[in-house]
Design an enzyme around this catalytic site. Sequence first.
Site, PDB file in Angstrom:
ATOM      1  N   ASP A  28       9.603   1.829  -3.614  1.00  0.00           N
ATOM      2  CA  ASP A  28       9.660   0.664  -4.501  1.00  0.00           C
ATOM      3  C   ASP A  28      10.391  -0.495  -3.822  1.00  0.00           C
ATOM      4  O   ASP A  28      11.306  -0.274  -3.030  1.00  0.00           O
ATOM      5  CB  ASP A  28      10.391   1.079  -5.792  1.00  0.00           C
ATOM      6  CG  ASP A  28      10.194   0.065  -6.906  1.00  0.00           C
ATOM      7  OD1 ASP A  28       9.328  -0.821  -6.774  1.00  0.00           O
ATOM      8  OD2 ASP A  28      10.915   0.161  -7.909  1.00  0.00           O
ATOM      9  N   TRP A  33      11.103  -7.613  -1.845  1.00  0.00           N
ATOM     10  CA  TRP A  33      11.387  -7.891  -0.422  1.00  0.00           C
ATOM     11  C   TRP A  33      10.642  -9.162   0.001  1.00  0.00           C
ATOM     12  O   TRP A  33      11.201 -10.033   0.670  1.00  0.00           O
ATOM     13  CB  TRP A  33      10.923  -6.695   0.418  1.00  0.00           C
ATOM     14  CG  TRP A  33      11.197  -6.803   1.887  1.00  0.00           C
ATOM     15  CD1 TRP A  33      12.293  -6.343   2.553  1.00  0.00           C
ATOM     16  CD2 TRP A  33      10.363  -7.432   2.877  1.00  0.00           C
ATOM     17  NE1 TRP A  33      12.200  -6.631   3.898  1.00  0.00           N
ATOM     18  CE2 TRP A  33      11.022  -7.307   4.124  1.00  0.00           C
ATOM     19  CE3 TRP A  33       9.134  -8.086   2.837  1.00  0.00           C
ATOM     20  CZ2 TRP A  33      10.491  -7.799   5.308  1.00  0.00           C
ATOM     21  CZ3 TRP A  33       8.612  -8.596   4.029  1.00  0.00           C
ATOM     22  CH2 TRP A  33       9.287  -8.448   5.241  1.00  0.00           C
ATOM     23  N   ARG A  41       3.344 -11.173  -2.154  1.00  0.00           N
ATOM     24  CA  ARG A  41       3.655  -9.754  -2.369  1.00  0.00           C
ATOM     25  C   ARG A  41       2.987  -8.856  -1.324  1.00  0.00           C
ATOM     26  O   ARG A  41       3.549  -7.868  -0.888  1.00  0.00           O
ATOM     27  CB  ARG A  41       3.216  -9.320  -3.780  1.00  0.00           C
ATOM     28  CG  ARG A  41       4.016  -9.966  -4.897  1.00  0.00           C
ATOM     29  CD  ARG A  41       3.512  -9.504  -6.261  1.00  0.00           C
ATOM     30  NE  ARG A  41       3.606  -8.064  -6.397  1.00  0.00           N
ATOM     31  CZ  ARG A  41       4.723  -7.405  -6.703  1.00  0.00           C
ATOM     32  NH1 ARG A  41       5.843  -8.075  -6.925  1.00  0.00           N
ATOM     33  NH2 ARG A  41       4.713  -6.094  -6.796  1.00  0.00           N
ATOM     34  N   HIS A  45       3.949  -5.453   1.037  1.00  0.00           N
ATOM     35  CA  HIS A  45       3.235  -4.184   1.162  1.00  0.00           C
ATOM     36  C   HIS A  45       2.915  -3.890   2.634  1.00  0.00           C
ATOM     37  O   HIS A  45       2.992  -2.747   3.081  1.00  0.00           O
ATOM     38  CB  HIS A  45       1.945  -4.206   0.330  1.00  0.00           C
ATOM     39  CG  HIS A  45       2.208  -4.311  -1.148  1.00  0.00           C
ATOM     40  ND1 HIS A  45       3.149  -3.544  -1.793  1.00  0.00           N
ATOM     41  CD2 HIS A  45       1.644  -5.087  -2.124  1.00  0.00           C
ATOM     42  CE1 HIS A  45       3.158  -3.841  -3.087  1.00  0.00           C
ATOM     43  NE2 HIS A  45       2.265  -4.785  -3.305  1.00  0.00           N
ATOM     44  N   LEU A 139       4.356  18.502  10.287  1.00  0.00           N
ATOM     45  CA  LEU A 139       4.613  17.931   8.960  1.00  0.00           C
ATOM     46  C   LEU A 139       3.335  17.862   8.113  1.00  0.00           C
ATOM     47  O   LEU A 139       2.269  17.515   8.632  1.00  0.00           O
ATOM     48  CB  LEU A 139       5.159  16.506   9.151  1.00  0.00           C
ATOM     49  CG  LEU A 139       5.409  15.683   7.894  1.00  0.00           C
ATOM     50  CD1 LEU A 139       6.641  16.195   7.154  1.00  0.00           C
ATOM     51  CD2 LEU A 139       5.590  14.197   8.245  1.00  0.00           C
TER      52      LEU A 139
HETATM   53  C1  FPP Z   1       6.030  -0.547  -5.287  1.00  0.00           C
HETATM   54  O1  FPP Z   1       6.759  -1.705  -4.975  1.00  0.00           O
HETATM   55  C2  FPP Z   1       5.091  -0.307  -4.215  1.00  0.00           C
HETATM   56  C3  FPP Z   1       3.767  -0.106  -4.376  1.00  0.00           C
HETATM   57  C4  FPP Z   1       3.097  -0.105  -5.683  1.00  0.00           C
HETATM   58  C5  FPP Z   1       2.890   0.059  -3.208  1.00  0.00           C
HETATM   59  C6  FPP Z   1       3.378   1.003  -2.159  1.00  0.00           C
HETATM   60  C7  FPP Z   1       2.647   0.700  -0.944  1.00  0.00           C
HETATM   61  C8  FPP Z   1       3.133   0.677   0.287  1.00  0.00           C
HETATM   62  C9  FPP Z   1       4.501   1.104   0.651  1.00  0.00           C
HETATM   63  C10 FPP Z   1       2.239   0.145   1.332  1.00  0.00           C
HETATM   64  C11 FPP Z   1       1.906   1.040   2.435  1.00  0.00           C
HETATM   65  C12 FPP Z   1       1.541   2.420   2.050  1.00  0.00           C
HETATM   66  C13 FPP Z   1       0.777   3.204   2.826  1.00  0.00           C
HETATM   67  C14 FPP Z   1       0.563   4.603   2.435  1.00  0.00           C
HETATM   68  C15 FPP Z   1       0.148   2.734   4.055  1.00  0.00           C
HETATM   69  P1  FPP Z   1       6.531  -3.002  -5.843  1.00  0.00           P
HETATM   70  O2  FPP Z   1       5.388  -3.729  -5.292  1.00  0.00           O
HETATM   71  O3  FPP Z   1       6.387  -2.618  -7.286  1.00  0.00           O
HETATM   72  O4  FPP Z   1       7.852  -3.778  -5.585  1.00  0.00           O
HETATM   73  P2  FPP Z   1       8.667  -4.650  -6.639  1.00  0.00           P
HETATM   74  O5  FPP Z   1       9.203  -3.686  -7.682  1.00  0.00           O
HETATM   75  O6  FPP Z   1       9.750  -5.219  -5.796  1.00  0.00           O
HETATM   76  O7  FPP Z   1       7.748  -5.677  -7.210  1.00  0.00           O
END
Ligand code: FPP
Length: 247
Positions: A28, A33, A41, A45, A139
């Site tokens: 999260d 970030w 956003r 990611h 792994l």
């Molecule tokens: C939550 O943070 C994150 C997600 C919904 C997406 C997770 C995806 C990745 C880490 C990208 C790469 C993944 C792979 C497997 C290649 P958020 O967007 O809700 O953050 P916020 O709470 O700060 O808005």
Amino acid sequence: MNRSTSENDSLESGARAPAPRHVAIIMDGNGRWARARGLPRLAGHREGAVAVRRAVEAAARLGIRTLTLFAFSGDNWKRPPDEVAGLLVLFRRYLAAETPALVRRRVRLSVMGRRDRLPAPLRRAVSAAERATAGGRGLHLRIAIDYSGRDAILGASRRGPARSRAGFARRLGLASGGGAASDVDLLIRTGGEHRLSDFLLWESAYAELTFASVMWPDFTPEHLETAVSDFRRRERRFGGLSKRAAS
Ligand code: FPP
């Protein structure tokens, strides 16, 4: 981090639990970030994908057997269409780009969650990555995409009554697509929030929980080492008594 009396007991006696076999991470904080840097956003990611690569390498180095990453929940479809589309493209690119390195490092990859709602190119990339890494004996990396813990339990129970918890757990692994895995030992959530968000509800029944304030793109191998080290100082009782209370 506050430690309970029993944790202090095991610290005092110098006892160290073994490293966690199964670590699960709710990644999260990508959005925050990015916002903190004035970026879209999706930039968060993308940087999150770099942190995924680091975490996979570190987990293998630390001797973790299974790493399950929550990449996209069944409820994440509620996000704006351009963010959803960007994430799905990012997953496809990650799989295509990382598969050779995963094979080299003997990582076996499986993807958990529904496949029927994923775009065909992503479905094909998932199958190709799973096939290419199937022989990996290091792994086990499980990436949860369009995954819901509640739906996984529902799907497993639809396959008929289970005779034992272990039997149900196997069925759950099959139903959710991630393959058989042991229960979660250590569940980490980054981004400063304290919730499970429908992730691995059955498998985390006795997981040790760690909530870290670091945003996922800033998550480093040192954060993982600290979480593992903290885990090894905890005494897991599984409903029983602490060693001191029992003696
Ligand atoms: C939550 O943070 C994150 C997600 C919904 C997406 C997770 C995806 C990745 C880490 C990208 C790469 C993944 C792979 C497997 C290649 P958020 O967007 O809700 O953050 P916020 O709470 O700060 O808005």
